[in-house]
Motif scaffolding. Structure first.
Motif, PDB file in Angstrom:
ATOM      1  N   PHE A   1      14.702  55.536  65.179  1.00  0.00           N
ATOM      2  CA  PHE A   1      13.698  54.509  65.475  1.00  0.00           C
ATOM      3  C   PHE A   1      12.470  55.210  66.042  1.00  0.00           C
TER       4      PHE A   1
ATOM      5  N   ALA B   1      17.428  52.895  74.767  1.00  0.00           N
ATOM      6  CA  ALA B   1      17.320  53.554  76.072  1.00  0.00           C
ATOM      7  C   ALA B   1      18.716  54.008  76.480  1.00  0.00           C
TER       8      ALA B   1
ATOM      9  N   GLY C   1       8.105  51.970  66.087  1.00  0.00           N
ATOM     10  CA  GLY C   1       8.435  50.597  65.700  1.00  0.00           C
ATOM     11  C   GLY C   1       9.113  50.460  64.345  1.00  0.00           C
TER      12      GLY C   1
HETATM   13  P1  NAD Z   1       7.277  47.697  70.961  1.00  0.00           P
HETATM   14  O1  NAD Z   1       6.022  48.212  70.399  1.00  0.00           O
HETATM   15  O2  NAD Z   1       7.278  46.609  71.930  1.00  0.00           O
HETATM   16  O3  NAD Z   1       8.121  48.935  71.599  1.00  0.00           O
HETATM   17  C1  NAD Z   1       7.744  50.298  71.481  1.00  0.00           C
HETATM   18  C2  NAD Z   1       8.464  51.100  72.544  1.00  0.00           C
HETATM   19  O4  NAD Z   1       8.079  50.618  73.830  1.00  0.00           O
HETATM   20  C3  NAD Z   1       9.985  50.982  72.538  1.00  0.00           C
HETATM   21  O5  NAD Z   1      10.597  51.903  71.662  1.00  0.00           O
HETATM   22  C4  NAD Z   1      10.330  51.254  73.993  1.00  0.00           C
HETATM   23  O6  NAD Z   1      10.336  52.645  74.236  1.00  0.00           O
HETATM   24  C5  NAD Z   1       9.171  50.637  74.736  1.00  0.00           C
HETATM   25  N1  NAD Z   1       9.454  49.243  75.128  1.00  0.00           N
HETATM   26  C6  NAD Z   1       9.232  48.121  74.410  1.00  0.00           C
HETATM   27  N2  NAD Z   1       9.616  47.029  75.094  1.00  0.00           N
HETATM   28  C7  NAD Z   1      10.099  47.484  76.272  1.00  0.00           C
HETATM   29  C8  NAD Z   1      10.631  46.845  77.399  1.00  0.00           C
HETATM   30  N3  NAD Z   1      10.746  45.508  77.481  1.00  0.00           N
HETATM   31  N4  NAD Z   1      11.026  47.615  78.429  1.00  0.00           N
HETATM   32  C9  NAD Z   1      10.901  48.959  78.391  1.00  0.00           C
HETATM   33  N5  NAD Z   1      10.402  49.617  77.344  1.00  0.00           N
HETATM   34  C10 NAD Z   1      10.006  48.896  76.303  1.00  0.00           C
HETATM   35  O7  NAD Z   1       8.113  47.099  69.780  1.00  0.00           O
HETATM   36  P2  NAD Z   1       9.210  47.671  68.837  1.00  0.00           P
HETATM   37  O8  NAD Z   1       9.353  49.140  68.953  1.00  0.00           O
HETATM   38  O9  NAD Z   1       8.952  47.078  67.501  1.00  0.00           O
HETATM   39  O10 NAD Z   1      10.512  46.956  69.462  1.00  0.00           O
HETATM   40  C11 NAD Z   1      11.008  45.691  68.991  1.00  0.00           C
HETATM   41  C12 NAD Z   1      11.490  44.794  70.140  1.00  0.00           C
HETATM   42  O11 NAD Z   1      12.527  45.448  70.885  1.00  0.00           O
HETATM   43  C13 NAD Z   1      10.402  44.432  71.138  1.00  0.00           C
HETATM   44  O12 NAD Z   1      10.590  43.087  71.513  1.00  0.00           O
HETATM   45  C14 NAD Z   1      10.689  45.335  72.316  1.00  0.00           C
HETATM   46  O13 NAD Z   1      10.270  44.769  73.553  1.00  0.00           O
HETATM   47  C15 NAD Z   1      12.188  45.496  72.257  1.00  0.00           C
HETATM   48  N6  NAD Z   1      12.592  46.809  72.839  1.00  0.00           N
HETATM   49  C16 NAD Z   1      12.993  46.825  74.131  1.00  0.00           C
HETATM   50  C17 NAD Z   1      13.338  48.027  74.720  1.00  0.00           C
HETATM   51  C18 NAD Z   1      13.808  48.046  76.141  1.00  0.00           C
HETATM   52  O14 NAD Z   1      13.954  47.011  76.757  1.00  0.00           O
HETATM   53  N7  NAD Z   1      14.062  49.201  76.754  1.00  0.00           N
HETATM   54  C19 NAD Z   1      13.311  49.210  73.990  1.00  0.00           C
HETATM   55  C20 NAD Z   1      12.880  49.161  72.651  1.00  0.00           C
HETATM   56  C21 NAD Z   1      12.517  47.947  72.096  1.00  0.00           C
END
Ligand code: NAD
Ligand code: FAD
Length: 156
Positions: free
Chosen positions: A143, A35, A146
């Motif tokens: 990325f 992000a 996932g």
């Molecule tokens: P996922 O399927 O949980 O995430 C897919 C997409 O959803 C991410 O690319 C992001 O755009 C959004 N997302 C996921 N968790 C979020 C959060 N807590 N807040 C806001 N947006 C979020 O899993 P993944 O793509 O395999 O990601 C792996 C790990 O990384 C997960 O635990 C995920 O929560 C974390 N992640 C967090 C964020 C974030 O906080 N902005 C972004 C990407 C991934």
């Protein structure tokens, strides 16, 4: 809206991958983040969004500065390490640029002083005022849905 549906839809928006780095009491801390966006040219501002449960959240508030390391296609390991996804940590080579720890061999680095912050739900958007930029000639790590991916050029 269903949580899984929302995540899957957000995950279909393909991004690069960054590691946010900062230093507090001479300790270096890094966190993987996708992000990230460029916000303003004059003044030069960028934004990152950090979850309220991430350690990085308090570190940025305290240090009032951070670096955004844009990863290259050969840095998937670094992305996984700074997302807490590796069982064993490996040694990371940091160097110092504009008073901040940066990851060597990153595709690009943007160093920032904290300009402002906005609470948005369970994340805080930190706006950084850019103090330095480094750029090399490499391909980015991507990325999407996932998974880590590489760029592929399409034929005309
Ligand atoms: P996922 O399927 O949980 O995430 C897919 C997409 O959803 C991410 O690319 C992001 O755009 C959004 N997302 C996921 N968790 C979020 C959060 N807590 N807040 C806001 N947006 C979020 O899993 P993944 O793509 O395999 O990601 C792996 C790990 O990384 C997960 O635990 C995920 O929560 C974390 N992640 C967090 C964020 C974030 O906080 N902005 C972004 C990407 C991934
Ligand atoms: P920790 O979980 O304590 O640290 C993260 C990891 O980095 C740990 O494994 C730690 O050992 C390692 N580490 C830290 N400092 C060092 C050091 N000096 N040397 C060696 N290793 C070190 N979360 C968001 O809030 N915003 C996002 O935009 C975001 N985007 C993401 C994108 C992707 C592709 C992925 C996979 C995850 C993303 N996350 C995002 C989730 C975030 O990366 C994890 O939740 C992360 O673990 C939170 O880090 P933390 O600050 O709580 O620190």
């Amino acid at each position: 809206v269903d949580d899984r549906l929302f995540r899957n839809a957000m995950g279909s928006f393909t991004t690069g991958v960054t590691v946010i780095t900062t230093e507090i009491a001479e300790e270096v801390h890094g966190m993987t983040a996708n992000a990230f966006m460029s916000i303003s040219l004059n003044p030069r501002l960028v934004a990152i969004s950090v979850g309220e449960n991430a350690r990085m959240f308090q570190y940025i508030k305290d240090a009032k500065k951070f670096a955004v390391n844009i990863l290259s296609s050969d840095q998937q390991k670094e992305s996984m390490q700074f997302a807490g996804q590796l069982k064993e940590e490996h040694e990371i080579a940091f160097s110092t640029y504009k008073g901040l720890p940066i990851i060597e061999d990153a595709l690009a680095v943007v160093t920032c002083e904290l300009h402002s912050e906005y609470v948005a739900g369970d994340h805080t958007i930190f706006i950084g005022h850019v103090t330095g930029v480094k750029l090399s000639q490499k391909d980015p790590l991507l990325f999407s849905q996932g998974k880590y991916r590489e760029l592929k050029e399409l034929q005309e």
